[in-house]
Design a protein around this motif. Structure first.
Motif, PDB file in Angstrom:
ATOM      1  N   ASP A 113      46.995  14.776  63.126  1.00  0.00           N
ATOM      2  CA  ASP A 113      48.188  15.772  62.871  1.00  0.00           C
ATOM      3  C   ASP A 113      47.451  17.239  63.340  1.00  0.00           C
ATOM      4  OD1 ASP A 113      49.915  13.291  62.068  1.00  0.00           O
ATOM      5  OD2 ASP A 113      49.359  13.628  59.865  1.00  0.00           O
ATOM      6  N   SER A 114      46.557  17.655  63.264  1.00  0.00           N
ATOM      7  CA  SER A 114      45.854  19.163  63.138  1.00  0.00           C
ATOM      8  C   SER A 114      45.110  19.710  64.811  1.00  0.00           C
ATOM      9  CB  SER A 114      44.689  19.202  61.867  1.00  0.00           C
ATOM     10  OG  SER A 114      45.258  18.810  60.886  1.00  0.00           O
ATOM     11  N   ALA A 115      45.567  17.875  65.088  1.00  0.00           N
ATOM     12  CA  ALA A 115      44.634  18.205  66.836  1.00  0.00           C
ATOM     13  C   ALA A 115      45.137  19.225  67.510  1.00  0.00           C
ATOM     14  CB  ALA A 115      44.877  17.290  67.137  1.00  0.00           C
ATOM     15  N   LYS A 116      46.023  19.679  67.456  1.00  0.00           N
ATOM     16  CA  LYS A 116      46.742  21.325  67.939  1.00  0.00           C
ATOM     17  C   LYS A 116      45.604  22.349  66.523  1.00  0.00           C
ATOM     18  CE  LYS A 116      47.997  18.815  71.296  1.00  0.00           C
ATOM     19  NZ  LYS A 116      48.678  17.171  70.920  1.00  0.00           N
ATOM     20  N   VAL A 160      40.706  14.521  71.020  1.00  0.00           N
ATOM     21  CA  VAL A 160      41.100  13.701  69.711  1.00  0.00           C
ATOM     22  C   VAL A 160      42.652  13.078  70.156  1.00  0.00           C
ATOM     23  CG1 VAL A 160      42.773  13.681  66.932  1.00  0.00           C
ATOM     24  CG2 VAL A 160      40.004  15.006  67.876  1.00  0.00           C
ATOM     25  N   ASP A 161      43.677  13.811  70.500  1.00  0.00           N
ATOM     26  CA  ASP A 161      44.641  12.755  70.795  1.00  0.00           C
ATOM     27  C   ASP A 161      44.327  11.718  71.725  1.00  0.00           C
ATOM     28  OD1 ASP A 161      46.368  14.328  69.562  1.00  0.00           O
ATOM     29  OD2 ASP A 161      46.752  16.021  71.732  1.00  0.00           O
ATOM     30  N   LEU A 162      43.025  11.649  72.893  1.00  0.00           N
ATOM     31  CA  LEU A 162      43.338  10.655  73.675  1.00  0.00           C
ATOM     32  C   LEU A 162      42.077   9.571  72.545  1.00  0.00           C
ATOM     33  CD1 LEU A 162      42.946   9.650  76.483  1.00  0.00           C
ATOM     34  CD2 LEU A 162      40.276  10.952  76.387  1.00  0.00           C
ATOM     35  N   ILE A 163      41.542  10.120  72.317  1.00  0.00           N
ATOM     36  CA  ILE A 163      40.561   8.836  71.191  1.00  0.00           C
ATOM     37  C   ILE A 163      41.930   8.237  70.449  1.00  0.00           C
ATOM     38  CG2 ILE A 163      38.969   8.555  69.817  1.00  0.00           C
ATOM     39  CD1 ILE A 163      37.024  10.591  70.772  1.00  0.00           C
ATOM     40  N   GLY A 164      43.009   8.887  69.637  1.00  0.00           N
ATOM     41  CA  GLY A 164      43.378   8.280  69.212  1.00  0.00           C
ATOM     42  C   GLY A 164      44.940   7.269  69.771  1.00  0.00           C
ATOM     43  N   THR A 165      44.561   6.962  70.542  1.00  0.00           N
ATOM     44  CA  THR A 165      44.953   5.900  71.291  1.00  0.00           C
ATOM     45  C   THR A 165      44.212   4.819  71.577  1.00  0.00           C
ATOM     46  OG1 THR A 165      43.684   6.681  73.697  1.00  0.00           O
ATOM     47  CG2 THR A 165      46.129   7.573  72.979  1.00  0.00           C
TER      48      THR A 165
END
Length: 536
Positions: A113-116, A160-165
């Protein structure tokens, strides 16, 4: 409060899905690297994968707990819905099954949620600190420098977004199995990207697999005196599970001198749920042996090749040098004697060494090798193909050392050593890297097990150009040189079916490696000469 379960509820098959997106994920992550060196970016990426792992494992366990608490047929049923929620935050439920306790503000959902946000670096650092604080075994292990100014926060958020997948396999797949595979894949890719430096912490998977399949660590104590990122232990546990055993059938001990690599090893084991004694800190195996009084059933190792500055001058009378003090200028035989010293009475060891260990007579190495052979310790020698190891063109071999060659096998191997020449095996996977295939590994392993007289193995016979068993008289005739090519002869119908393109690619790559080795050697010599000139 309901009675705490001592074990988890029934889980998936644990085999993991065939995710098939490791390379895609690596390429996408590599694009986000920016100006960071692989050695620096390695800890950024692997730290985030580990954070995702501990969070996913925590949430998986939490789901099990809440499902049990909501099930009226369960022994752990909690009628009140509010009490059920509190059950999911009871620390004992997690520590009872060796799941790391993850505070709410350190869970992946908070990070995602804090990635950006421009403060994403500090949020990740705080999460790492919180996890270390709540889990003693991770103290001092996790990377905590994501807030540094040199790390671009936009790229960090993208990572972070990528690893979230990760974890998007089939429904039977457990996220931590997928994460473990991605972690291992990334370790290998980082080793390739870093070249020589990366090779110091990562042994190619095919080499580790061969070592493990040769010595078969079913049950007992397993040790690696220079464990790198713990690949030997991962493969040993895989071997146990593949052959009907269970995690925990082996007790794992290791040591690593490099602090960053020691932390990688701890994380790599933790992401697989493997318990191991790697000491409370990194330490030099020669000068601070953390397992000094221990003896082990199995030893697996890939020591760094030809180390010249290992401090041997301060260890001339060490108890480990039963077969002679190893040369100060090369640690190869210091590793051999250290390993032999730590073998149990029926122990067996498999380890990687530079080919020079098979024939060198410099500084007493030939005399040490002679004594090892005459003590009937050398079980098997395997010559490996070139280009298996990251960042070095130095030819390598495998040594197998056994304390007791008459250990209940069907064949008495006392007074005999098996030589296997595997230099022609392996396939090129790119212009500079070769791997042993599953068939290659099986060919070497099956030959060794036949010679050992393993139950169910085929009958052993020499294979011209590939394998030969030699007695002490024959080895003595060769001046105690252990190069397999001296013993196996040539194939009866030797053919060369490798394409010209592959040959040229191999030769060009080998020349590049040798030129790089020459450059590094020249730098080392000039540095020493400069030191002497300046009186240092």
């Amino acid at each position: 409060m309901a009675r705490k379960p001592s074990n988890g509820s029934p889980k998936g098959n644990g085999n993991g899905a065939n995710i098939g997106f490791e390379d895609t994920l690596w390429k996408a992550a590599d694009k986000l690297r920016g100006h960071l060196d692989p050695s620096d970016y390695k800890h950024v990426a692997l730290g985030l994968i580990f954070l995702k792992y501990v969070s996913d494992a925590f949430l998986e366990r939490q789901s099990e707990i809440l499902a049990l608490a909501a099930d009226p047929t369960s022994d752990y049923y909690v009628p009140d819905e509010n009490d059920r929620a509190s059950e999911g935050e009871d620390r004992d439920y997690y520590t009872a099954v060796n799941v790391f306790w993850v505070p709410a503000d350190a869970r992946w959902s908070t990070i995602q949620d804090s990635a950006k946000l421009p403060t994403i670096g500090k949020i990740i650092d705080d999460a790492m600190v919180a996890i270390e604080r709540e889990n003693v075994s991770l103290k001092g292990v996790l990377p905590k420098d994501y807030a540094r100014p040199t790390l671009d926060k936009t790229r960090l958020g993208g990572l972070v977004d990528l690893i979230g997948t990760i974890g998007i396999g089939d429904k039977e797949s457990r996220s931590k199995d997928v994460l473990g595979r991605v972690y291992e894949y990334f370790l290998g890719k980082f080793a390739g990207a870093e070249g020589r430096a990366g090779g110091d912490f990562f042994t190619p998977r095919c080499v580790v697999r061969l070592l493990v399949m040769m010595i078969e660590p079913f049950k007992g104590r397993v040790y690696d005196p220079c464990c790198g990122s713990s690949g030997m232990f991962i493969q040993s546990e895989k071997f146990i599970v593949e052959h009907g055993g269970k995690l925990g059938d082996i007790a794992i001990y290791g040591q690593e001198s490099n602090p960053a690599t020691w932390r990688l090893a701890k994380m790599n084991l933790a992401i697989r749920g493997i318990e191991a004694n790697l000491g409370q800190h990194n330490a030099d195996t020669f000068h601070n042996d953390l397992h000094r009084d221990q003896r082990f059933d199995y030893i697996l190792a890939n020591p760094p090749f030809n180390i010249s500055d290992w401090g041997g001058e301060r260890l001339r009378e060490d108890v480990r040098w039963k077969y002679g003090a190893p040369p100060v200028g090369n640690a190869n035989f210091a590793w051999v004697e250290h390993i032999v010293h730590h073998l149990a009475p029926n122990g067996i060891a498999g380890f990687v060494l530079a080919n020079g260990s098979l024939s060198s007579n410099q500084s007493g190495e030939g005399e040490i090798r002679r004594k090892l052979v005459e003590a009937d310790l050398v079980d098997c020698i395997v010559a490996l193909p070139t280009q298996l190891f990251y960042g070095t063109g130095i030819p390598a071999c495998l040594w197998f050392v056994a304390r007791n060659k008459a250990d209940g096998k069907l064949r008495d191997r006392r007074g005999e050593t098996l030589f296997i020449d595997g230099r022609k095996l392996g396939v090129l996977v790119d212009k500079s890297h070769r791997e042993l295939t599953a068939d290659d590994i099986d060919h070497i392993k099956s030959t060794y097990h036949a010679w050992r007289g393993e139950q169910g193995a085929k009958a052993y016979s020499d294979i011209a150009g590939f394998a030969s068993a030699a007695d002490l008289v024959r080895i003595r005739e060769q001046g105690f040189t252990l190069t397999p090519g001296r013993y196996v002869g040539t194939e009866d119908n030797e053919t060369d079916d490798e394409t010209l393109e592959n040959k040229m690619s191999y030769l060009v790559s080998r020349l590049e490696n040798q030129m790089q080795e020459s450059f590094l050697l020249r730098q080392s010599i000039m540095s020493r000469l400069s030191g002497w000139k300046n009186g240092n």
